[in-house]
Design an enzyme around this catalytic site. Structure first.
Site, PDB file in Angstrom:
ATOM      1  N   GLU A   1       5.788 -57.627 -56.143  1.00  0.00           N
ATOM      2  CA  GLU A   1       6.676 -59.188 -55.754  1.00  0.00           C
ATOM      3  C   GLU A   1       7.490 -59.624 -56.999  1.00  0.00           C
ATOM      4  OE1 GLU A   1       2.433 -59.888 -57.661  1.00  0.00           O
ATOM      5  OE2 GLU A   1       3.514 -57.953 -56.915  1.00  0.00           O
TER       6      GLU A   1
ATOM      7  N   HIS B   1       0.117 -54.255 -45.620  1.00  0.00           N
ATOM      8  CA  HIS B   1       1.216 -54.166 -46.941  1.00  0.00           C
ATOM      9  C   HIS B   1       2.004 -53.677 -45.705  1.00  0.00           C
ATOM     10  CE1 HIS B   1      -0.544 -52.759 -50.062  1.00  0.00           C
ATOM     11  NE2 HIS B   1      -1.923 -51.956 -50.187  1.00  0.00           N
TER      12      HIS B   1
ATOM     13  N   ASN C   1      -1.434 -59.188 -49.407  1.00  0.00           N
ATOM     14  CA  ASN C   1      -1.281 -57.803 -48.572  1.00  0.00           C
ATOM     15  C   ASN C   1      -3.237 -56.988 -48.025  1.00  0.00           C
ATOM     16  OD1 ASN C   1       1.285 -56.700 -49.068  1.00  0.00           O
ATOM     17  ND2 ASN C   1       0.835 -56.479 -51.554  1.00  0.00           N
TER      18      ASN C   1
ATOM     19  N   ASP D   1       8.017 -64.815 -58.961  1.00  0.00           N
ATOM     20  CA  ASP D   1       6.688 -63.618 -58.602  1.00  0.00           C
ATOM     21  C   ASP D   1       6.251 -64.660 -57.469  1.00  0.00           C
ATOM     22  OD1 ASP D   1       4.515 -61.839 -60.197  1.00  0.00           O
ATOM     23  OD2 ASP D   1       3.531 -63.639 -58.861  1.00  0.00           O
TER      24      ASP D   1
ATOM     25  N   ASP E   1       5.302 -55.764 -47.096  1.00  0.00           N
ATOM     26  CA  ASP E   1       6.964 -55.073 -46.942  1.00  0.00           C
ATOM     27  C   ASP E   1       7.539 -56.577 -46.041  1.00  0.00           C
ATOM     28  OD1 ASP E   1       5.818 -53.447 -48.389  1.00  0.00           O
ATOM     29  OD2 ASP E   1       5.922 -52.075 -47.062  1.00  0.00           O
TER      30      ASP E   1
END
Length: 315
Positions: free
Chosen positions: A228, A197, A192, A184, A201
Site C-alpha cells: 500500500e 481484497h 482489507n 502509505d 485492490d
C-alpha cells in the site's frame, strides 16, 4: 542495350539460373554508371520494366526519399573503396507503393586492381521487415509492461529505480534540487480485513489514479513502491514545491472520501506522507536519500497518521 550483357549471354544454363531465382541479378558498368544487365524479375516485383533501368540515377530515383541519401552515399563510398557491401532500403513501385529490398553488392576489379563493375542481387525482404517490425513493437510493449505495476497500471519499482538513477545524476550534474514523496495508506490492513481484497485492490487503483492527477511536471513520476506504499518523484522540485504537491495529493485523496469504517480519521481512507528534498552530491546515494524520506514517513505514522512530515537532506 543487351540486358544479359557480358554475363554469359550465350550460355542458356546461366541465363535460366539467373532468371528463375527470386533474387534479382544486376550488373553496373563502373565507368559509365549504367546498367549492363538487370533480371526480368524486377518488373514482377516493382512494376518497372528492365528496359527502364538505364543508369544508377534510375536506381536512386526509385528509392524511398527517406532512405535515398543515406543508402546512395553509403553504397557509393563502399564501391569507390572497392569493398563488397549490402544495404536495406525501400524501393518504390510503379504504382507508388514500396517494397523492402536488400541489395548485396560485389565489386569487380580489373587486372590493375581498378574497379571495373558492380554486380549484385536484389532480395525482396518485405515480409522479413514486417516480422522485424512486429517483433520490435512486441519488445517495446513488453518493456513498457515490465515498467508498469500490474494492478494499478502506474510505474512499478523497476521503473522508479531506473528513473531515479537518471534524475539523480541529472540533478547532481546540474546542482538542481530533487524531491521524493513516500505515501502509505493508513490502516490498510484493517481495510482489507473489513472489506476484502477486491475492494482493497480497487482502493489501491483509486489512490494511484489520484496521485497521478496531482502531478503536473513533465518528468514527475508516481510509482507503486510495494503493497500500500506509493512514491512520487519530483525532479527539479525544491522543498516548498514538494510540500505543495504533498498537500495537493492529501486534499485529493480526502476529496475521494473512500469509506473506511475502522479509520479514526472521519471513517475515510487517508494517507501518511514523508517528504524529502536534496541537491545530490558525489558521496550521496539515492538509497540513502530514500531511507531518510522513509524515516519521515515512519514519523508521520508514529505521530498519528494522516499527516505530512518533511526533511531536507544536506549535500
Amino acid at each position: 542495350m543487351s540486358y544479359m550483357g557480358d554475363l554469359d549471354s550465350s550460355n542458356a544454363v546461366y541465363r535460366t539460373l539467373l532468371e528463375s531465382t527470386k533474387a534479382i541479378p544486376w550488373k553496373i558498368d563502373w565507368a559509365s554508371m549504367k546498367f549492363s544487365y538487370i533480371g526480368p524479375q524486377i518488373e514482377a516485383l516493382l512494376g518497372w520494366s528492365p528496359e527502364s533501368w538505364m543508369t544508377v540515377e534510375d536506381w536512386a530515383a526509385r528509392m524511398h526519399p527517406e532512405d535515398r541519401d543515406q543508402v546512395v552515399n553509403f553504397c557509393v563510398a563502399q564501391s569507390q573503396a572497392g569493398v563488397d557491401h549490402e544495404a536495406d532500403y525501400r524501393a518504390l513501385t510503379k504504382d507508388n507503393g514500396y517494397v523492402w529490398i536488400r541489395d548485396v553488392v560485389h565489386v569487380v576489379r580489373n587486372g590493375q586492381g581498378e574497379v571495373e563493375a558492380l554486380i549484385g542481387f536484389m532480395f525482396d525482404i518485405t515480409e522479413r521487415k514486417k516480422t522485424e517490425e512486429k517483433l520490435l513493437a512486441l519488445q517495446k510493449e513488453l518493456e513498457a509492461l515490465s515498467f508498469k505495476d500490474g494492478l494499478t497500471n502506474i510505474a512499478n519499482r523497476r521503473r522508479l529505480d531506473a528513473s531515479l538513477a537518471l534524475e539523480w545524476e541529472s540533478a547532481r550534474s546540474n546542482r538542481q534540487p530533487l524531491s521524493i514523496l513516500l505515501f502509505d495508506i493508513d490502516y490498510f490492513k484493517q481495510y482489507n480485513d473489513l472489506y476484502g481484497h477486491i475492494r482493497g485492490d480497487k482502493c489501491l487503483v483509486d489512490i494511484a489514479q489520484t496521485l497521478s492527477l496531482a502531478l503536473d511536471g513533465p518528468c514527475d513520476l508516481v510509482a507503486r513502491y510495494g503493497g500500500e506504499e506509493f512514491v512520487v518523484l519530483l525532479p527539479q522540485a525544491d522543498a516548498s514545491v514538494a510540500l505543495k504537491v504533498a498537500e495537493r495529493c492529501q486534499r485529493l485523496i480526502q476529496k475521494q472520501a473512500i469509506t473506511h469504517a475502522q479509520s479514526p480519521h472521519d471513517q475515510r481512507i487517508t494517507v501518511s506522507i514523508g517528504v524529502g528534498t536534496t541537491v545530490p552530491s558525489d558521496p550521496m546515494k539515492p538509497s540513502g536519500f530514500i531511507e531518510a524520506v522513509d524515516q519521515q514517513l515512519y514519523a508521520a505514522k508514529k505521530n498519528g497518521r494522516n499527516r505530512i512530515e518533511t526533511v531536507q537532506v544536506a549535500a
